[in-house]
Design a protein around this motif. Structure first.
Motif, mmCIF file in Angstrom:
data_model
loop_
_atom_site.group_PDB
_atom_site.id
_atom_site.type_symbol
_atom_site.label_atom_id
_atom_site.label_comp_id
_atom_site.label_asym_id
_atom_site.label_seq_id
_atom_site.Cartn_x
_atom_site.Cartn_y
_atom_site.Cartn_z
ATOM 1 N N ALA A 178 4.059 5.689 -5.635
ATOM 2 C CA ALA A 178 4.034 5.688 -7.094
ATOM 3 C C ALA A 178 2.986 6.671 -7.617
ATOM 4 O O ALA A 178 3.227 7.393 -8.590
ATOM 5 C CB ALA A 178 3.750 4.276 -7.613
ATOM 6 N N MET A 179 1.835 6.727 -6.990
ATOM 7 C CA MET A 179 0.781 7.644 -7.429
ATOM 8 C C MET A 179 1.164 9.103 -7.140
ATOM 9 O O MET A 179 0.931 9.983 -7.966
ATOM 10 C CB MET A 179 -0.546 7.318 -6.733
ATOM 11 N N LEU A 180 1.764 9.352 -5.994
ATOM 12 C CA LEU A 180 2.168 10.721 -5.665
ATOM 13 C C LEU A 180 3.291 11.218 -6.573
ATOM 14 O O LEU A 180 3.388 12.416 -6.831
ATOM 15 C CB LEU A 180 2.605 10.807 -4.203
ATOM 16 N N SER A 181 4.115 10.321 -7.069
ATOM 17 C CA SER A 181 5.193 10.750 -7.961
ATOM 18 C C SER A 181 4.659 11.175 -9.324
ATOM 19 O O SER A 181 5.355 11.843 -10.078
ATOM 20 C CB SER A 181 6.216 9.628 -8.130
ATOM 21 N N LEU A 226 0.831 -1.208 0.000
ATOM 22 C CA LEU A 226 0.000 0.000 0.000
ATOM 23 C C LEU A 226 0.868 1.261 0.000
ATOM 24 O O LEU A 226 0.600 2.209 -0.744
ATOM 25 C CB LEU A 226 -0.943 -0.004 1.200
ATOM 26 N N PHE A 227 1.923 1.266 0.799
ATOM 27 C CA PHE A 227 2.825 2.416 0.870
ATOM 28 C C PHE A 227 3.534 2.652 -0.459
ATOM 29 O O PHE A 227 3.632 3.791 -0.928
ATOM 30 C CB PHE A 227 3.838 2.204 1.995
ATOM 31 N N SER A 228 4.015 1.580 -1.100
ATOM 32 C CA SER A 228 4.700 1.744 -2.382
ATOM 33 C C SER A 228 3.725 2.191 -3.471
ATOM 34 O O SER A 228 4.085 2.978 -4.347
ATOM 35 C CB SER A 228 5.404 0.452 -2.780
ATOM 36 N N TRP A 247 -1.511 10.242 -15.728
ATOM 37 C CA TRP A 247 -1.643 8.787 -15.642
ATOM 38 C C TRP A 247 -0.424 8.108 -16.251
ATOM 39 O O TRP A 247 -0.025 8.415 -17.363
ATOM 40 C CB TRP A 247 -2.900 8.326 -16.375
ATOM 41 N N PRO A 248 0.182 7.171 -15.528
ATOM 42 C CA PRO A 248 1.334 6.458 -16.080
ATOM 43 C C PRO A 248 0.927 5.621 -17.296
ATOM 44 O O PRO A 248 -0.166 5.094 -17.348
ATOM 45 C CB PRO A 248 1.796 5.560 -14.941
ATOM 46 N N VAL A 249 1.783 5.515 -18.264
ATOM 47 C CA VAL A 249 1.655 4.738 -19.502
ATOM 48 C C VAL A 249 0.609 5.356 -20.436
ATOM 49 O O VAL A 249 0.810 5.408 -21.635
ATOM 50 C CB VAL A 249 1.324 3.254 -19.232
#
Length: 78
Positions: A22-25, A16-18, A64-66
């Protein structure tokens, strides 16, 4: 508590932390002297046409990534 339950809880918290990191980055801020151009899959316009890019000036947006990408255009005079 059995040792297996503690291990599962720790693994879930780490996942959950990772995921949150990832979302905050991917939350990008745009400085006041630049324009952030976001391209990729965007929302449809009010008339139903597809947008190809969105420009953000002096704000922030989640990219959004990708699916989406971003670039900065410099506004400082030469």
């Amino acid at each position: 508590m059995p040792e297996g339950t503690i291990f599962i809880i720790i693994v879930c918290v780490l996942i959950l932390f990772s995921f949150m990191l990832a979302m905050l980055s991917r939350y990008k801020k745009c400085p006041s002297d630049k324009i952030m151009v976001i391209s990729g899959k965007l929302k449809r316009g009010k008339d139903g046409t597809a947008q190809s890019a969105k420009c953000i000036h002096g704000g922030a947006k989640f990219v959004w990534p990708v699916i989406q990408t971003y670039k900065f255009l410099d506004l400082t005079p030469i």
